[in-house]
Scaffold this motif. Structure first.
Motif, PDB file in Angstrom:
ATOM      1  N   TRP A 188       0.833  -1.209   0.000  1.00  0.00           N
ATOM      2  CA  TRP A 188       0.000   0.000   0.000  1.00  0.00           C
ATOM      3  C   TRP A 188       0.871   1.263   0.000  1.00  0.00           C
ATOM      4  O   TRP A 188       1.896   1.285   0.679  1.00  0.00           O
ATOM      5  CB  TRP A 188      -0.882  -0.029   1.262  1.00  0.00           C
ATOM      6  N   LYS A 209     -11.539  -3.870  -3.677  1.00  0.00           N
ATOM      7  CA  LYS A 209     -10.951  -4.002  -2.340  1.00  0.00           C
ATOM      8  C   LYS A 209     -10.615  -5.457  -2.035  1.00  0.00           C
ATOM      9  O   LYS A 209      -9.512  -5.773  -1.553  1.00  0.00           O
ATOM     10  CB  LYS A 209     -11.915  -3.463  -1.284  1.00  0.00           C
ATOM     11  N   GLU A 226      -6.823  -6.812  -1.423  1.00  0.00           N
ATOM     12  CA  GLU A 226      -6.385  -7.434  -0.164  1.00  0.00           C
ATOM     13  C   GLU A 226      -5.830  -8.834  -0.395  1.00  0.00           C
ATOM     14  O   GLU A 226      -4.949  -9.287   0.337  1.00  0.00           O
ATOM     15  CB  GLU A 226      -7.543  -7.461   0.837  1.00  0.00           C
ATOM     16  N   ALA A 253      -2.221  -8.143  -1.259  1.00  0.00           N
ATOM     17  CA  ALA A 253      -1.459  -7.231  -0.403  1.00  0.00           C
ATOM     18  C   ALA A 253      -0.436  -7.979   0.451  1.00  0.00           C
ATOM     19  O   ALA A 253      -0.769  -8.961   1.122  1.00  0.00           O
ATOM     20  CB  ALA A 253      -2.399  -6.433   0.480  1.00  0.00           C
ATOM     21  N   SER A 277       1.229  -6.651   3.002  1.00  0.00           N
ATOM     22  CA  SER A 277       1.354  -6.124   4.359  1.00  0.00           C
ATOM     23  C   SER A 277       0.220  -6.552   5.288  1.00  0.00           C
ATOM     24  O   SER A 277       0.319  -6.354   6.506  1.00  0.00           O
ATOM     25  CB  SER A 277       1.410  -4.590   4.313  1.00  0.00           C
ATOM     26  N   ILE A 278      -0.870  -7.104   4.764  1.00  0.00           N
ATOM     27  CA  ILE A 278      -2.017  -7.431   5.602  1.00  0.00           C
ATOM     28  C   ILE A 278      -1.627  -8.473   6.650  1.00  0.00           C
ATOM     29  O   ILE A 278      -1.064  -9.525   6.335  1.00  0.00           O
ATOM     30  CB  ILE A 278      -3.195  -7.959   4.753  1.00  0.00           C
ATOM     31  N   GLY A 279      -1.920  -8.153   7.895  1.00  0.00           N
ATOM     32  CA  GLY A 279      -1.594  -9.063   8.990  1.00  0.00           C
ATOM     33  C   GLY A 279      -0.177  -8.940   9.502  1.00  0.00           C
ATOM     34  O   GLY A 279       0.199  -9.610  10.465  1.00  0.00           O
ATOM     35  N   ALA A 329      -1.006  -4.097  10.220  1.00  0.00           N
ATOM     36  CA  ALA A 329      -1.878  -3.696   9.121  1.00  0.00           C
ATOM     37  C   ALA A 329      -3.084  -4.634   9.076  1.00  0.00           C
ATOM     38  O   ALA A 329      -2.933  -5.849   8.927  1.00  0.00           O
ATOM     39  CB  ALA A 329      -1.123  -3.742   7.795  1.00  0.00           C
ATOM     40  N   LEU A 330      -4.263  -4.067   9.233  1.00  0.00           N
ATOM     41  CA  LEU A 330      -5.485  -4.877   9.289  1.00  0.00           C
ATOM     42  C   LEU A 330      -6.155  -5.016   7.928  1.00  0.00           C
ATOM     43  O   LEU A 330      -6.979  -5.908   7.733  1.00  0.00           O
ATOM     44  CB  LEU A 330      -6.485  -4.250  10.274  1.00  0.00           C
ATOM     45  N   GLY A 331      -5.812  -4.161   6.994  1.00  0.00           N
ATOM     46  CA  GLY A 331      -6.473  -4.148   5.695  1.00  0.00           C
ATOM     47  C   GLY A 331      -6.798  -2.739   5.301  1.00  0.00           C
ATOM     48  O   GLY A 331      -6.228  -1.780   5.840  1.00  0.00           O
ATOM     49  N   LEU A 366      -5.868   2.774   4.573  1.00  0.00           N
ATOM     50  CA  LEU A 366      -5.188   1.722   5.322  1.00  0.00           C
ATOM     51  C   LEU A 366      -5.555   1.767   6.801  1.00  0.00           C
ATOM     52  O   LEU A 366      -5.536   2.828   7.423  1.00  0.00           O
ATOM     53  CB  LEU A 366      -3.670   1.876   5.166  1.00  0.00           C
TER      54      LEU A 366
END
Length: 325
Positions: A179, A270, A274, A277, A279-281, A297-299, A306
């Motif tokens: 992101w 979206k 995700e 992505a 970076s998620i988690g 990062a939650l989403g 972000l």
């Protein structure tokens, strides 16, 4: 008129596949003389197209040039509006500058500006983007969506998804999205996206999306200071990738996603974003203009913002930042 004849000629070769097309058939199809067809065939040869010409059978294209000419992109392009108007130049200061000028002159939606080399390419926050000749994809796209001004950043995320889909189609690689605007392969940057607006307070005139993709660079083609953080499709795959075919794939995927976005909103984009992505988690650092926030990062929100949960459990909404994994 001349450019329209060229477009129709290339569309005819696209639809014909490996079949021969006679000069008479092409002339009737396009609505011009056989002499005009022959002149355009010769122009294609000068651009580097290799054509087979057989008496009583006609013409077919055997090989396209290494350069990314507008004609090479049109050959095989299956979109309805993306890339149907192409502005190509060998060397430019920046495709974004040309796109801004063309957008203000009412260039149609889907217009694409492509160059073999940028002398002053740039990314977010005015950072320099290294754009060496004949190695990558340096292009800008003009869009005219009827959406709220605040939704414009969503198109950066949409473009990232389209690029990842195209890379997956053209290679065996598995890219990630960082992101908001980077595409990574094995943790190194292969693509940057820059989204800019021409707008008033209550209305978007145009959105210009600049895309830089490192395609066939070797490690030594990058400046020493970025060799540890930048990569190319060639470096990762050990094979040359057709830049023109990759552009066609990007335009096709972008048009499909963009049409879906205008009809259904951001949610489908979206969910796709995700899924790609990186970076998620994960725990990341988000460096904004005023501070650095660390957390998980939650989403992203339904608006593309972000969500970052810090150590206290507070969820920050990050609108603009540099992300460090």
């Amino acid at each position: 008129m001349q450019s329209e004849i060229r477009k129709e000629l290339l569309d005819a070769f696209t639809n014909a596949g490996d079949a021969f097309l006679s000069g008479q058939h092409l002339a009737e199809l396009i609505g011009c003389s056989r002499t005009a067809v022959w002149k355009h065939i010769e122009e294609l040869r000068k651009e580097g197209f290799e054509l087979d010409a057989v008496r009583n059978k006609g013409y077919r294209i055997l090989k396209t040039p290494e350069k990314i000419t507008a004609d090479e992109i049109r050959l095989g392009l299956t979109t309805h509006f993306m890339g149907r108007n192409i502005h190509y130049e060998e060397t430019v200061e920046s495709t974004q500058k040309i796109a801004h000028r063309m957008a203000s002159e009412d260039a149609p939606e889907g217009t694409v500006i492509i160059a073999e080399e940028q002398l002053s390419g740039r990314g977010r926050m005015a950072r320099k983007w290294h754009s060496p000749k004949y190695t990558g994809i340096w292009m800008s796209m003009i869009l005219r969506p009827n959406i709220p001004l605040s939704n414009a950043p969503q198109l950066t995320l949409l473009a990232a998804v389209a690029i990842v889909q195209a890379i997956e189609e053209m290679t065996d690689l598995m890219p990630d999205i960082k992101w908001p605007n980077d595409v990574l392969i094995n943790g190194k940057k292969v693509t940057g996206i820059l989204t800019e607006l021409q707008a008033e307070a209550d209305r978007i005139h145009s959105i210009i999306i600049g895309i830089g993709i490192n395609v066939n660079q070797k490690t030594e083609d990058f400046p020493a200071e970025i060799q540890e953080i930048a990569t190319s499709l060639f470096i990762e795959q050990k094979e040359t990738v057709s830049r023109a075919e990759l552009i066609k794939s990007i335009l096709k995927n972008f048009e499909n996603l963009y049409t879906m976005y205008l009809e259904q909103g951001f949610l489908p984009i979206k969910l796709l974003w995700e899924g790609y992505a990186s970076s998620i988690g994960k725990y990341i650092k988000a460096r904004t203009l005023t501070k650095t926030i660390e957390g998980k990062a939650l989403g992203i929100t339904d608006d593309g913002v972000l969500k970052l949960e810090d150590q206290t459990g507070f969820i920050h909404q990050i609108y603009s930042a540099d992300i460090e994994l």
